[in-house]
Design a protein around this motif. Sequence first.
Motif, PDB file in Angstrom:
ATOM      1  N   ARG A  53      -8.559   4.917   0.503  1.00 15.23           N
ATOM      2  CA  ARG A  53      -7.472   4.258   1.240  1.00 15.23           C
ATOM      3  C   ARG A  53      -7.847   2.816   1.531  1.00 15.23           C
ATOM      4  O   ARG A  53      -7.023   1.917   1.479  1.00 15.23           O
ATOM      5  CB  ARG A  53      -7.181   4.973   2.574  1.00 15.23           C
ATOM      6  CG  ARG A  53      -6.466   6.289   2.473  1.00 15.23           C
ATOM      7  CD  ARG A  53      -5.205   6.245   1.677  1.00 15.23           C
ATOM      8  NE  ARG A  53      -4.051   5.687   2.390  1.00 15.23           N
ATOM      9  CZ  ARG A  53      -2.883   5.440   1.811  1.00 15.23           C
ATOM     10  NH1 ARG A  53      -2.713   5.669   0.531  1.00 15.23           N
ATOM     11  NH2 ARG A  53      -1.890   4.943   2.505  1.00 15.23           N
TER      12      ARG A  53
ATOM     13  N   VAL B  59       0.870  -1.177   0.000  1.00 16.21           N
ATOM     14  CA  VAL B  59       0.000   0.000   0.000  1.00 16.21           C
ATOM     15  C   VAL B  59       0.902   1.220   0.000  1.00 16.21           C
ATOM     16  O   VAL B  59       1.667   1.439   0.942  1.00 16.21           O
ATOM     17  CB  VAL B  59      -0.942   0.029   1.225  1.00 16.21           C
ATOM     18  CG1 VAL B  59      -1.768   1.307   1.235  1.00 16.21           C
ATOM     19  CG2 VAL B  59      -1.854  -1.187   1.224  1.00 16.21           C
TER      20      VAL B  59
ATOM     21  N   LEU C 288       3.192  -1.162   4.121  1.00 15.34           N
ATOM     22  CA  LEU C 288       2.328   0.018   4.040  1.00 15.34           C
ATOM     23  C   LEU C 288       3.144   1.278   4.286  1.00 15.34           C
ATOM     24  O   LEU C 288       3.823   1.391   5.311  1.00 15.34           O
ATOM     25  CB  LEU C 288       1.196  -0.065   5.078  1.00 15.34           C
ATOM     26  CG  LEU C 288       0.343  -1.334   5.094  1.00 15.34           C
ATOM     27  CD1 LEU C 288       0.605  -2.116   6.366  1.00 15.34           C
ATOM     28  CD2 LEU C 288      -1.123  -1.009   4.984  1.00 15.34           C
TER      29      LEU C 288
ATOM     30  N   GLU D 293      -7.413   0.801  -1.471  1.00 21.59           N
ATOM     31  CA  GLU D 293      -5.979   0.522  -1.646  1.00 21.59           C
ATOM     32  C   GLU D 293      -5.590  -0.736  -0.862  1.00 21.59           C
ATOM     33  O   GLU D 293      -4.860  -1.595  -1.364  1.00 21.59           O
ATOM     34  CB  GLU D 293      -5.120   1.690  -1.136  1.00 21.59           C
ATOM     35  CG  GLU D 293      -5.244   2.981  -1.922  1.00 21.59           C
ATOM     36  CD  GLU D 293      -4.341   3.030  -3.147  1.00 21.59           C
ATOM     37  OE1 GLU D 293      -3.560   2.081  -3.358  1.00 21.59           O
ATOM     38  OE2 GLU D 293      -4.436   4.013  -3.900  1.00 21.59           O
ATOM     39  N   LEU D 294      -6.086  -0.815   0.366  1.00 21.03           N
ATOM     40  CA  LEU D 294      -5.751  -1.973   1.202  1.00 21.03           C
ATOM     41  C   LEU D 294      -6.353  -3.240   0.600  1.00 21.03           C
ATOM     42  O   LEU D 294      -5.678  -4.261   0.489  1.00 21.03           O
ATOM     43  CB  LEU D 294      -6.259  -1.744   2.630  1.00 21.03           C
ATOM     44  CG  LEU D 294      -5.974  -2.877   3.616  1.00 21.03           C
ATOM     45  CD1 LEU D 294      -4.480  -3.082   3.803  1.00 21.03           C
ATOM     46  CD2 LEU D 294      -6.626  -2.611   4.973  1.00 21.03           C
TER      47      LEU D 294
ATOM     48  N   PRO E 223       0.251   4.476   6.078  1.00 14.43           N
ATOM     49  CA  PRO E 223      -1.090   4.007   5.707  1.00 14.43           C
ATOM     50  C   PRO E 223      -2.215   4.931   6.147  1.00 14.43           C
ATOM     51  O   PRO E 223      -3.257   4.962   5.506  1.00 14.43           O
ATOM     52  CB  PRO E 223      -1.207   2.653   6.402  1.00 14.43           C
ATOM     53  CG  PRO E 223      -0.185   2.667   7.473  1.00 14.43           C
ATOM     54  CD  PRO E 223       0.925   3.533   6.977  1.00 14.43           C
TER      55      PRO E 223
END
Lengths: 323, 260
Positions: A150, A90, A167, A153-154, A170
């Motif tokens: 976000r 990430v 990450l 994204e994970l 993050p």
Amino acid sequence: MSGTATAVRTPVVEVDGLHHHYGSREALAGISLEISRGEIFGLLGPNGGGKTTLFKILSTLMPATGGIVRVFGHDLVREPDAIRRHLGVVFQRPSLDSKLTVMENLQHHGHLYGLRGTALHTRAEALLERLDLGERAHDRVETLSGGLQRRVELAKALVHRPDLLLLDEPSTGLDPGARRDFTTYLGQLREQDGVTVVLTTHILDEAERCDRVGILHRGKLVALGTPDDLKGRLGGDVVVVQSVNPQQLQVKLRERFGCEPVLVDGSLRVERPRGHEFVREIVDAFPGEVQSVTFGKPTLEDVFIHLTGRRLWGEEANGGAAA
Amino acid sequence: MRGLVLPVMTLCWREVVRFRRQRSRLVGAFVQPLVFWLLLGGGLRASFQPPGTPPGTSYVEYVYPGIIAMVLLFTAIFSTISVVEDRREGFLQGVLVAPIARSSIVLGQALGGTTLAVVQGILFLVLAPAAGLSLTVSSVLSVVPVMFLVSFGLTSLGLVIAWRLDSTQGFHAIMNLILLPMWVLSGAFFPTTGVPAWLGWTMQLNPLTYGMAALRRCLYLGNPTAAGAVPGMASALGITLVFCILAFVAAADAARRSAA
């Protein structure tokens, strides 16, 4: 039996004498560390401390100029593809295609890792459910809020079931609530899937929740250990004194109590066991010069200040530590 | 092999989906050449009869295959700009950490751009009657693979540049300096015959001259004299193929050298 025992003991990440130079600027000055399976490891440090450089090297985006990195026993330089298969990343900057829908982004990502068809679709749907994104699956990413992006994204980084999740900052752009959810979810991943997590952060809260923390400053690893362990190395409580004339008070405190107050961003910091008693002693001794006194258990920022003489963000300490 | 096809296809598919969802690109790649064709063809019709063009060929007809090449060029170029955007916006990071070779990434990007270019090239073929050109089935069937080759070469050339740059401004500058002159000097606009010697040499060294020749030869498949004084089919196809391979290898190399 001995085979599995060895597999468990083999660190997921081994970094040995890692150097990196951008031209003549040294970004990493000899880093060595090991990260074990199932650990949540935090790299804490100010911007420019070397976190992002280390992250880029670990994520196989950039070869280091010196030193050895092994991930799952594979050499990062010679066998990057063997590592990439096990790696979920990430990035700090968004890596989604905003013109594609959430589901399309996940599918595209899965295809890059050789996943396809129903298996991929089921996996992507399950992840979106788990991250509470199910209803937005068919919306284009550009229509989602920053926090939701976000989370996508994970989800994307997890599609191919990575064993090591990297990450970079993050929780950038997440509010504290979302940040807590994010950390909780990382914990679940570790418990349920045995995923090892390495994250970079400059947010203390986030670092406190890691199993172990490495503090990076000017390309060097200045501390490495569990958050409690690192904080325990400080002399008890941290007392912070605000004063109209901190330089003068610094001298007086030193003479009176034999302590070493550090001047950081205009306030004096003293590490001291039984801080609450010391607070009273200070106020009694210099009633006219003290504006306010606070004391608390040390945080990782106190550890950082103790080691480097400066705050995580902000100005260099004004001479206190050296005196 | 299967492990290679899937990533390449998905990268290619993404280029196509993105294109469909960005209307302005359609205008840039299709409408713009159309306007060029009308303006050039209409404006130069009366005055332009260069030596080497077959008698009876109007300028509208002469420049028509050239405009097809322009469609291919513009589409290919615009899709390679998306590589620069992908890097700037961050999408490329996620692709670069996947377990696929850089050359596969480049192949996916090149095929994406090529697909878009060929589809638009085919759409443009529909306008052939307006150029006074009656296409046979065999010329359509032969011109499509040639469009594919030319587009693949141009997209790869665009990718060589795109992988080395980090701003779209830089890309536009290079496009105007290299790619547009390549088009002008390919025989798309005026034939090699009748130009000063130095220009003639430049045109013969220009790889697109041969792609252009292959397009003309295919469009006039049954009537070679109408194609004008351009390189023969064999050398046109051969050189175009070599150009494709070289451009792709250079693009893959640029991608390998590029750090994130």
